[in-house]
Scaffold this active site. Structure first.
Site, PDB file in Angstrom:
ATOM      1  NE  ARG A 113      -4.173  -1.825   1.781  1.00 37.73           N
ATOM      2  CZ  ARG A 113      -4.263  -2.770   2.273  1.00 37.73           C
ATOM      3  NH1 ARG A 113      -3.160  -3.185   3.429  1.00 37.73           N
ATOM      4  NH2 ARG A 113      -4.784  -3.937   2.386  1.00 37.73           N
ATOM      5  CE  LYS A 122      -1.946  13.736 -14.031  1.00 35.49           C
ATOM      6  NZ  LYS A 122      -2.213  14.094 -15.825  1.00 35.49           N
ATOM      7  CD  GLU A 135       5.818  17.009 -23.400  1.00 33.76           C
ATOM      8  OE1 GLU A 135       5.222  17.862 -22.891  1.00 33.76           O
ATOM      9  OE2 GLU A 135       5.432  15.973 -23.673  1.00 33.76           O
ATOM     10  CE  LYS A 153       3.971  17.686 -14.127  1.00 32.18           C
ATOM     11  NZ  LYS A 153       3.970  16.583 -14.848  1.00 32.18           N
ATOM     12  CD  GLU A 184      -5.117  16.322 -15.918  1.00 36.50           C
ATOM     13  OE1 GLU A 184      -3.988  15.757 -15.542  1.00 36.50           O
ATOM     14  OE2 GLU A 184      -5.532  16.187 -16.996  1.00 36.50           O
ATOM     15  NE  ARG A 200      -0.773  17.193 -12.945  1.00 37.53           N
ATOM     16  CZ  ARG A 200      -0.287  16.264 -12.267  1.00 37.53           C
ATOM     17  NH1 ARG A 200      -0.471  16.191 -11.293  1.00 37.53           N
ATOM     18  NH2 ARG A 200       0.710  15.520 -12.640  1.00 37.53           N
ATOM     19  CG  ASN A 247      -3.744  17.361 -20.677  1.00 37.67           C
ATOM     20  OD1 ASN A 247      -2.710  16.873 -20.290  1.00 37.67           O
ATOM     21  ND2 ASN A 247      -4.632  17.551 -19.888  1.00 37.67           N
ATOM     22  CG  HIS A 281      -0.047  16.502 -24.453  1.00 35.14           C
ATOM     23  ND1 HIS A 281       0.700  17.562 -24.635  1.00 35.14           N
ATOM     24  CD2 HIS A 281       0.721  15.569 -23.740  1.00 35.14           C
ATOM     25  CE1 HIS A 281       1.780  17.279 -24.041  1.00 35.14           C
ATOM     26  NE2 HIS A 281       2.030  16.101 -23.608  1.00 35.14           N
ATOM     27  CG  HIS A 286      -2.325  11.846 -25.857  1.00 33.33           C
ATOM     28  ND1 HIS A 286      -2.869  12.545 -25.136  1.00 33.33           N
ATOM     29  CD2 HIS A 286      -0.894  11.431 -25.556  1.00 33.33           C
ATOM     30  CE1 HIS A 286      -2.034  12.628 -23.964  1.00 33.33           C
ATOM     31  NE2 HIS A 286      -1.152  11.872 -24.375  1.00 33.33           N
ATOM     32  CG  HIS A 329       4.736  12.036 -25.554  1.00 37.66           C
ATOM     33  ND1 HIS A 329       3.376  11.917 -25.550  1.00 37.66           N
ATOM     34  CD2 HIS A 329       5.052  12.983 -24.573  1.00 37.66           C
ATOM     35  CE1 HIS A 329       2.958  12.990 -24.914  1.00 37.66           C
ATOM     36  NE2 HIS A 329       3.688  13.459 -24.114  1.00 37.66           N
TER      37      HIS A 329
HETATM   38  N1  LIG Z   1       3.908  10.650 -15.126  1.00 37.65           N
HETATM   39  C1  LIG Z   1       4.105  11.790 -15.885  1.00 37.65           C
HETATM   40  O1  LIG Z   1       3.320  12.955 -15.358  1.00 37.65           O
HETATM   41  C2  LIG Z   1       4.343  11.691 -17.153  1.00 37.65           C
HETATM   42  C3  LIG Z   1       4.616  13.087 -17.836  1.00 37.65           C
HETATM   43  C4  LIG Z   1       5.359  12.940 -19.121  1.00 37.65           C
HETATM   44  C5  LIG Z   1       5.676  11.653 -19.803  1.00 37.65           C
HETATM   45  N2  LIG Z   1       5.232  10.421 -19.107  1.00 37.65           N
HETATM   46  C6  LIG Z   1       5.867   9.285 -19.495  1.00 37.65           C
HETATM   47  O2  LIG Z   1       7.078   9.134 -19.794  1.00 37.65           O
HETATM   48  C7  LIG Z   1       7.489   8.257 -20.952  1.00 37.65           C
HETATM   49  C8  LIG Z   1       8.465   8.928 -21.796  1.00 37.65           C
HETATM   50  O3  LIG Z   1       9.485   8.948 -21.030  1.00 37.65           O
HETATM   51  P1  LIG Z   1      11.095   9.382 -21.912  1.00 37.65           P
HETATM   52  O4  LIG Z   1      10.935  10.149 -22.975  1.00 37.65           O
HETATM   53  O5  LIG Z   1      11.923   9.733 -20.773  1.00 37.65           O
HETATM   54  O6  LIG Z   1      11.318   7.807 -22.466  1.00 37.65           O
HETATM   55  P2  LIG Z   1      12.251   6.766 -21.965  1.00 37.65           P
HETATM   56  O7  LIG Z   1      11.900   6.438 -20.324  1.00 37.65           O
HETATM   57  O8  LIG Z   1      11.646   5.362 -22.772  1.00 37.65           O
HETATM   58  O9  LIG Z   1      13.343   7.208 -22.365  1.00 37.65           O
HETATM   59  C9  LIG Z   1      13.901   7.325 -23.494  1.00 37.65           C
HETATM   60  C10 LIG Z   1      15.170   6.612 -23.883  1.00 37.65           C
HETATM   61  O10 LIG Z   1      16.275   7.369 -23.523  1.00 37.65           O
HETATM   62  C11 LIG Z   1      17.097   6.507 -22.766  1.00 37.65           C
HETATM   63  N3  LIG Z   1      17.600   7.163 -21.595  1.00 37.65           N
HETATM   64  C12 LIG Z   1      17.156   7.901 -20.684  1.00 37.65           C
HETATM   65  N4  LIG Z   1      17.942   8.603 -20.063  1.00 37.65           N
HETATM   66  C13 LIG Z   1      19.231   8.242 -20.517  1.00 37.65           C
HETATM   67  C14 LIG Z   1      20.563   8.868 -20.378  1.00 37.65           C
HETATM   68  N5  LIG Z   1      20.666   9.620 -19.451  1.00 37.65           N
HETATM   69  N6  LIG Z   1      21.703   8.206 -21.215  1.00 37.65           N
HETATM   70  C15 LIG Z   1      21.124   7.491 -22.219  1.00 37.65           C
HETATM   71  N7  LIG Z   1      20.098   7.205 -22.452  1.00 37.65           N
HETATM   72  C16 LIG Z   1      19.012   7.616 -21.657  1.00 37.65           C
HETATM   73  C17 LIG Z   1      16.189   5.408 -22.191  1.00 37.65           C
HETATM   74  O11 LIG Z   1      16.864   4.173 -21.775  1.00 37.65           O
HETATM   75  C18 LIG Z   1      15.308   5.422 -23.415  1.00 37.65           C
HETATM   76  O12 LIG Z   1      15.785   4.405 -24.443  1.00 37.65           O
HETATM   77  C19 LIG Z   1       5.873   7.975 -21.558  1.00 37.65           C
HETATM   78  O13 LIG Z   1       5.686   6.691 -21.116  1.00 37.65           O
HETATM   79  C20 LIG Z   1       5.222   8.811 -21.060  1.00 37.65           C
HETATM   80  O14 LIG Z   1       3.750   8.535 -20.936  1.00 37.65           O
HETATM   81  C21 LIG Z   1       4.687  10.660 -17.786  1.00 37.65           C
HETATM   82 ZN   LIG Z   2       3.629  15.270 -22.856  1.00 40.44          ZN
END
Ligand SMILES: NC(=O)c1ccc[n+]([C@@H]2O[C@H](COP(=O)([O-])OP(=O)(O)OC[C@H]3O[C@@H](n4cnc5c(N)ncnc54)[C@H](O)[C@@H]3O)[C@@H](O)[C@H]2O)c1
Ligand SMILES: [Zn+2]
Length: 372
Positions: A129, A151, A193, A235, A245, A249, A253, A256, A260, A273
């Site tokens: 939990r 999130k 972003e 942020k 949200e 917040r 989007n 987005h 999306h 993304h």
């Molecule tokens: N929770 C939230 O509020 C929120 C907000 C935005 C995005 N997200 C989520 O985040 C994800 C996207 O995140 P992302 O763009 O970081 O993708 P990711 O986590 O897949 O990372 C992208 C790539 O970069 C590599 N990488 C990361 N850091 C590195 C570093 N320092 N050196 C070398 N390689 C590195 C990873 O291994 C991966 O291959 C999506 O699933 C999205 O839904 C969540």
């Molecule tokens: Zn985004």
């Protein structure tokens, strides 16, 4: 939100405090900030066993930086990439946590991009939990977006982020030095972003991204630090006012809704993304300008700042109808109405619930989607 600079291992670090339902949490931002992780954990009372969750490429590059807090405990590694953001990965993390006989004083440290942060965060939110969570984001998307705000979650085969929770971290450490190894395309995806933050909340940030794009693309350390800091401030301020949200917040989007739809229509494979959001922002800017909310000049500036970062993967083969269907399935629909975020000038947004299919069609044409 801001406190004076402190003297310590991360002595130049900036610290933001983000209000949250269960007390505020610090976001520490600075080159080398990760080196002071042991002191930061102690200061937050995070004294239980530390478990790192990461993915192989990031662990290989940066895992050693956690040695001070992990002692010799091995990390829990999940596969790299969006496909790992699934319930099966969560089950494997639970197994690994159980095998270590952890109790509720354990602390999960997520070292990686947004995928690692969301997955590790969801496991932490639900195991016993709730375990405390520390985010050490290593991608630009994670540093300026996913690590802050609480999130967490995973995808289902039927859609992205359909299972999740709000689980605020106990601590976020953003160290831009970790991004020197980030693949160029991932860095650029994050910059889109950053542009979003400029459009929704800060003309100065937007102008800086526009004017300093060359230094930014070279990853000039001071410039990158300034941008990460400004984005985190925006942020933090937004989620601090509206953690769940209900209102403000939703501005996050911007770009987005169509973004999306583009990701879904291309099977989440063609576009990062952030790249989808880049197209989504151009489309949203067109819609905003058509409604007289944005000047033609500012619409052009939004197009220009996106273009400066380099070419985006082509989407000219997509069909308008497919995208309109995807938009109508958007998770951000409230009581059956699509909430569309529009730019009201640069630095401010407004929401519309009456965006018509013909307006959407026009906006899609602005990003080169012309096939019926
Ligand atoms: N929770 C939230 O509020 C929120 C907000 C935005 C995005 N997200 C989520 O985040 C994800 C996207 O995140 P992302 O763009 O970081 O993708 P990711 O986590 O897949 O990372 C992208 C790539 O970069 C590599 N990488 C990361 N850091 C590195 C570093 N320092 N050196 C070398 N390689 C590195 C990873 O291994 C991966 O291959 C999506 O699933 C999205 O839904 C969540
Ligand atoms: Zn985004």
């Amino acid at each position: 939100l801001h406190e004076p600079r402190e003297r310590r291992a991360d002595s130049d670090a900036r610290r933001l405090d983000v209000p949250s339902e269960r007390g505020s949490y610090p976001v520490v931002i600075g080159h080398g900030a990760v080196e002071a992780l042991p002191a930061r954990l102690a200061e937050r009372g995070l004294t239980g066993a530390v478990v790192a969750v990461s993915c192989p490429p990031v662990w290989r590059l940066h895992g050693a930086r956690l040695r001070g807090v992990l002692k010799r405990a091995p990390p829990i590694l999940i596969p790299d990439g969006e496909r790992a953001k699934a319930l099966g990965t969560i089950a494997r993390i639970y197994d690994a946590l159980t095998a270590r006989r952890l109790d509720r004083s354990a602390v999960v440290v997520a070292l990686g991009g947004g995928v690692v942060g969301d997955v590790a965060g969801f496991a932490a939110a639900t195991y016993l939990r709730g375990l405390r969570l520390v985010q050490v984001p290593t991608s630009l998307v994670a540093q300026i977006d996913s690590a802050i705000g609480g999130k967490v979650g995973v995808n289902l085969p039927t859609g992205k982020n359909l299972v999740g929770a709000f689980h605020a971290p106990a601590l976020v450490v953003c160290d831009p030095a970790l991004m020197r190894s980030l693949p160029r395309r991932e860095f650029r995806a994050g910059l889109y972003e950053a542009i979003k933050y400029g459009v929704i909340a800060s003309r100065p940030l937007f102008d800086r991204l526009h004017d300093e794009h060359a230094a930014i693309l070279r990853q000039q350390p001071e410039t990158v630090l300034a941008i990460v800091t400004e984005c985190c401030e925006i942020k933090a301020a937004i989620v601090g006012r509206d953690e769940r949200e209900a209102g403000p917040r939703r501005a996050l989007n911007f770009g987005h809704t169509i973004g999306h739809a583009l990701e879904a229509a291309t099977g989440y494979r063609r576009l990062r993304h952030g790249e989808a959001v880049a197209y989504g922002m151009i489309a949203a800017a067109r819609l905003s300008a058509a409604r007289g909310l944005l000047t033609a000049e500012d619409e052009q500036r939004i197009r220009a700042v996106v273009r400066h970062l380099g070419p985006l993967p082509a989407i000219g083969d997509l069909q308008i109808g497919t995208l309109l269907d995807a938009v109508s399935r958007d998770k951000k629909t409230i009581a059956g109405r699509l909430h569309f975020v529009l730019a009201a000038g640069i630095g401010k947004t407004t929401e519309a619930t009456d965006v018509s299919r013909s307006e959407l069609r026009q906006a899609l044409r602005a990003i080169g989607v012309v096939r019926a």
